[in-house]
Every structure is written in C-alpha cells, then in structure tokens.
Motif scaffolding. Structure first.
Motif, PDB file in Angstrom:
ATOM      1  N   LYS A 124       2.238  18.520  18.408  1.00 54.02           N
ATOM      2  CA  LYS A 124       2.799  17.263  17.901  1.00 54.02           C
ATOM      3  C   LYS A 124       3.574  17.560  16.629  1.00 54.02           C
ATOM      4  N   LYS A 125       4.764  17.041  16.564  1.00 50.66           N
ATOM      5  CA  LYS A 125       5.611  17.291  15.394  1.00 50.66           C
ATOM      6  C   LYS A 125       5.587  16.090  14.463  1.00 50.66           C
ATOM      7  N   PRO A 126       5.296  16.312  13.194  1.00 48.94           N
ATOM      8  CA  PRO A 126       5.283  15.179  12.270  1.00 48.94           C
ATOM      9  C   PRO A 126       6.693  14.651  12.042  1.00 48.94           C
ATOM     10  N   GLU A 127       6.782  13.374  11.750  1.00 51.67           N
ATOM     11  CA  GLU A 127       8.100  12.771  11.527  1.00 51.67           C
ATOM     12  C   GLU A 127       8.512  12.911  10.075  1.00 51.67           C
ATOM     13  N   GLY A 159      -5.935  18.225   9.449  1.00 47.14           N
ATOM     14  CA  GLY A 159      -7.328  18.101   9.040  1.00 47.14           C
ATOM     15  C   GLY A 159      -8.315  18.502  10.117  1.00 47.14           C
ATOM     16  N   GLY A 160      -7.831  19.160  11.157  1.00 47.42           N
ATOM     17  CA  GLY A 160      -8.722  19.541  12.253  1.00 47.42           C
ATOM     18  C   GLY A 160      -9.094  21.006  12.195  1.00 47.42           C
ATOM     19  N   PHE A 247      -1.092  19.411  13.843  1.00 48.44           N
ATOM     20  CA  PHE A 247      -1.603  18.074  14.127  1.00 48.44           C
ATOM     21  C   PHE A 247      -2.028  17.910  15.576  1.00 48.44           C
ATOM     22  N   PRO A 251       0.105  16.422  25.740  1.00 45.24           N
ATOM     23  CA  PRO A 251       0.633  16.944  26.997  1.00 45.24           C
ATOM     24  C   PRO A 251       1.950  16.292  27.408  1.00 45.24           C
TER      25      PRO A 251
ATOM     26  N   ILE B  45      -4.891   9.563  26.931  1.00 43.29           N
ATOM     27  CA  ILE B  45      -4.762  10.914  27.491  1.00 43.29           C
ATOM     28  C   ILE B  45      -6.115  11.624  27.562  1.00 43.29           C
ATOM     29  N   SER B  77      -7.173   9.946  11.070  1.00 43.14           N
ATOM     30  CA  SER B  77      -6.654  10.595   9.863  1.00 43.14           C
ATOM     31  C   SER B  77      -5.608  11.643  10.206  1.00 43.14           C
ATOM     32  N   GLU B  78      -5.601  12.067  11.472  1.00 40.50           N
ATOM     33  CA  GLU B  78      -4.613  13.066  11.881  1.00 40.50           C
ATOM     34  C   GLU B  78      -3.470  12.459  12.674  1.00 40.50           C
ATOM     35  N   PHE B  80      -0.221  10.169  13.771  1.00 40.28           N
ATOM     36  CA  PHE B  80       1.061   9.809  13.165  1.00 40.28           C
ATOM     37  C   PHE B  80       1.202   8.289  13.202  1.00 40.28           C
ATOM     38  N   SER B 109       3.431   9.762  20.011  1.00 41.39           N
ATOM     39  CA  SER B 109       3.786  10.898  19.153  1.00 41.39           C
ATOM     40  C   SER B 109       3.876  12.165  19.975  1.00 41.39           C
TER      41      SER B 109
END
Lengths: 352, 109
Positions: A124-127, A159-160, A247, A251, B45, B77-78, B80, B109
């Motif tokens: 996942k790419k942050p915006e 944070g994972g 993040f 899929p 998902i 918290s993770e 978007f 996202s």
C-alpha cells in the motif's frame, strides 16, 4: 525456461493442495507467487488465527495448515518461483502456455491453473504528494536487499511487524534509523516492540510518535522528509537517503485481468463446476479467484476445485489415457522423490 | 428481533438505504458486501478479522457504538484516509441500537 505439467499461479492453500492431487496422477507442478513465501493469505495475513472448518481439523492455525500442506506435497517435489508476479500468458503453436513473471522468469506448461485468491499482494502506498517521483530514487515500499542500506540514513514509516522488524534489522546496517508511526502504540509482536525500545534507549533507532510524514523533499532524488507531530502539530525535517513506508499489503488482480479471461466481480468466471476451466481452454481458475453460481470462498471448496481441475488437466495432458480413480488408502502415495507411503498390510492368521 | 435501517454512502458518493437483520450475527462489512454496495473484492478482504482496513467507514450519525478493540485500533492506526470518526465495518455488529446509522465508506487504498 522452467517446464512442468501444471503451472499453478498462487501458492495459497488451494494451489498447494493441487500439487498433491496432481502428484497422485503423476503430474508435476510448479508454483508462482508474488509473495516471498508459500501460503498466501494464510501466511501473510493471519498465520496465528485459527480456522475451524477444515474437514478433520476441529481447529487449526492458518500457519500450521500451510506447514501441513507443504509436508503433504513434499514427496511430489513442487517447484517454486516466489517473490515474482505472473505477468503475461502466451500460447505456443504446439498448444503449450508460457507464463512470464515481472522479473522475466519464463515457465512452460500444458496446463495453467490460476489459484490467485484475491490477486497478488502489492504494498500500500501512502498518499504523499509527489511520492511516485521518488520511487527507486530513495523511496521503496519493500526491502529486497537490506545491504543496499549499509551506511545510509533510513526513515521507516508504519506501526506493524514489518516496520518494527526492519527497523531492528537495519539498526545494525544503516548509519541512522528513524521510525515514524502515527500512534504511540505499535501493533507488532511484543518482543519486537521491546527490542525497538532497547535500541531506542541505545540511540540506535530514533522513534517519532504520534507523527506522520507529510512531505518528501529532494531535487532529483530523495534528500529529506518532513513529518508532523499529530498531537502538537510541530513539523520536523529529517535528512535521509531512504524512505521506506511499510503500511501492509493489499491484493490486486493486476496483470491477470489482461489475459483475456472473463472477469466478473473481481474474479475469474468459470461458469461450470465440472472442471473450473476458464474461457481459455487449458487455463483453469480454482479457489477464491474464481466465480460461478453458488460460489463460496472457502478453503475447503478450493481443495475440491483443485481436485477436479487435476482430473481435467490429466485428460488434457494425456488425451489417450484413461484414468482410474484409486483411493490413497488402496494405492498409497508414491512421491517423485522415490518415497512411498502405503497402508500396512493386515495380518491374516488362522485361529486354532 | 427486527431489521434496522442503515444509510450507507458508497465510494462514489451514492447513498444506499438498506435493511439489515439484527438476528444473524452480521456486521456492517458483511451488509456492504451482501448488498454489493462496492465491487466484490474491494471490501472485507481479510474476511472480517480486523487485519486489513478495506472496510473502513466514517460514522456520520451520533449513535452510541461499542468501543473499538485493541486490534481494531491498531489496524486503524495504520490505515490511510483516517479520520476521527473512522471505524472498521467488520467490527460493528448490527444490533437494534444501530437503527438509522449513517456511514460513508472510506476510499480504497
């Protein structure tokens, strides 16, 4: 060129079990998966979560189910192309298929079985505005070769588990490690959190919470990131050579949707429950990736679909042979590695 | 037990007013999927384990909701597109207390 009988796309539980059923028919399999390990969602998303509807297992952890499947199929020596995404499908003149991955690895088989679940997992790419501009110029969403960060100033966001584990790992390689998370709490395994606290105290990792990266700076390549403290609103600039947002993965059906397959509701239409063949003859879709009237996305249904697919694949590979179904209890399991499992013979003794 | 009415705005801004049963141990994510409010494969998902954030919703009415679990908080918290009123649809069980709930599904996202 990797050649095999059945090329399986997706190494989740359905794809893995297909190897077993194919093996009973003396067909060899090779699997391609975009993730770096086998098991699909079971390994990637919820390895420690229990599953209660696998026949014969009142309760089994998803990760253990994958381990068991790997053990079950080991005698059939499946090949794996991991960490690569199946990109293109071509049919040759002699009616074989060639599947090429994003890294250019080519695979040839008479039958292709797509067991792709919800698709390949993409980071996942942050915006953050303009982040695409810095991709491969300091910004990466996956860590492939940790060595490339030796002596570099690295910023990790997330944070994972992966954010924590990579921060720990890179603490000994990079010159600086900065870890940024939106909250004060982390979601990782307890010992990873403790390790990060230790490294923070030792000055090896700098932790910024609750903070978010808001801007990326740099002319041609990454030079610095800006972060805002979510509580105080204070901004900080960190000079860095690498920014790695971790993040999680989501899929995407991806390149499969360009293969000319009939797609409905983000799944591949098979329209029959006879052999799960798609609109392309010789290409099958099994498990969560397919759809047909009455479809249920359950692992146990994927196992059944894999079994019937193998029967049809056998006919396609050996059109002149007739297969006679044999119970494993009767026929045993003969591996390609020379191993043989069979039921012990009953002792027949006269009573006198 | 009776059905409750939910007002769900999809990712395109379209409002869907739907009936949801309170006696089927069902959650908001499953309601979104069963009415096919979003394309299949884009919501829920992970199947409802609070392990992805594909069912993130913004709660827009002042209903009293059960507090988020640690797992949900951590996942959010993770996520978007997070807002103050973000929740994971899969963690909101449909009960009579949710009658009239207004939510908007967060962007993909």
């Amino acid at each position: 060129m990797i050649t095999t009988d059945i090329l399986i796309i997706g190494a989740g539980p359905t794809g893995l079990f297909a190897v077993f059923e194919a093996g009973l028919l003396q067909l060899k399999c090779h699997l391609i998966d975009a993730l770096g390990q086998a098991g699909g969602q079971c390994s990637e998303l919820y390895p420690k979560k229990p599953i209660y509807d696998i026949p014969g297992f009142p309760e089994v952890l998803a990760g253990d189910l994958v381990d068991n499947l790997m053990q079950q199929i080991a005698p059939f020596q499946p090949g794996f192309t991991l960490g690569e995404r199946a990109e293109t499908l071509e049919r040759t003149e002699d009616d074989f298929f060639i599947v090429t991955t994003n890294k250019g690895t080519k695979h040839k088989a008479k039958v292709v079985a797509i067991a792709g679940g919800l698709g390949s997992f993409e980071p996942k790419k942050p915006e953050i505005e303009g982040i695409e501009h810095y991709e491969d110029k300091g910004v990466a969403y996956l860590i492939k070769e940790p060595e490339q960060y030796r002596g570099k100033r690295v910023v990790i966001a997330g944070g994972g588990d992966s954010a924590l584990d990579w921060s720990i790992f890179l603490a000994n390689i990079a010159s600086e490690v900065h870890l940024i998370h939106r909250r004060n709490e982390f979601r990782g395994a307890l010992d990873s959190v403790e390790k990060v606290i230790e490294l923070k105290k030792a000055g090896k990792i700098k932790v910024y919470t609750p903070s978010e990266v808001t801007e990326i700076k740099g002319k041609d390549a990454l030079e610095a990131i800006m972060l805002d403290n979510v509580q105080t609103g204070l901004s900080t600039e960190i000079g860095c050579d690498a920014f790695i947002p971790l993040f999680g993965l989501s899929p995407k059906l991806g390149p499969l949707s360009d293969w000319g397959l009939e797609i409905e509701k983000n799944a591949i239409k098979v329209d029959n429950t006879y052999d799960y063949q798609t609109n392309i003859e010789g290409v099958y879709a099994i498990g969560d990736v397919n759809t047909y009237p009455g479809k249920l996305k359950l692992i146990l249904c994927g196992f059944h679909e894999a079994t019937l697919m193998c029967q049809s694949a056998y006919q396609r590979i050996h059109p002149d042979k007739k297969y006679v179904m044999k119970y494993t209890t009767v026929g045993g399991v003969t591996g390609f590695d020379g191993s043989k499992k069979e039921a012990p013979k009953a002792v027949v003794k006269t009573l006198d | 037990m009776s059905d409750v009415t939910l007002h769900i705005t999809d990712r395109q801004g379209q409002l869907h007013t739907v009936e949801a049963p309170t006696d089927m141990n069902i959650n908001l994510m499953e309601i979104i999927r069963s009415y096919e409010i979003e394309p299949e494969g884009t919501v829920g998902i992970c199947g409802g384990m609070a392990m992805c954030a594909s069912c993130q919703c913004y709660i827009e009415s002042d209903h009293e909701l059960s507090a988020p679990s640690d797992e949900e908080e951590a996942m959010l918290s993770e996520a978007f597109h997070l807002k103050e009123n973000s929740r994971l649809g899969c963690q909101l069980h449909i009960t009579e207390a949710l009658d009239g709930l207004r939510v908007t599904i967060a962007p993909e996202s």
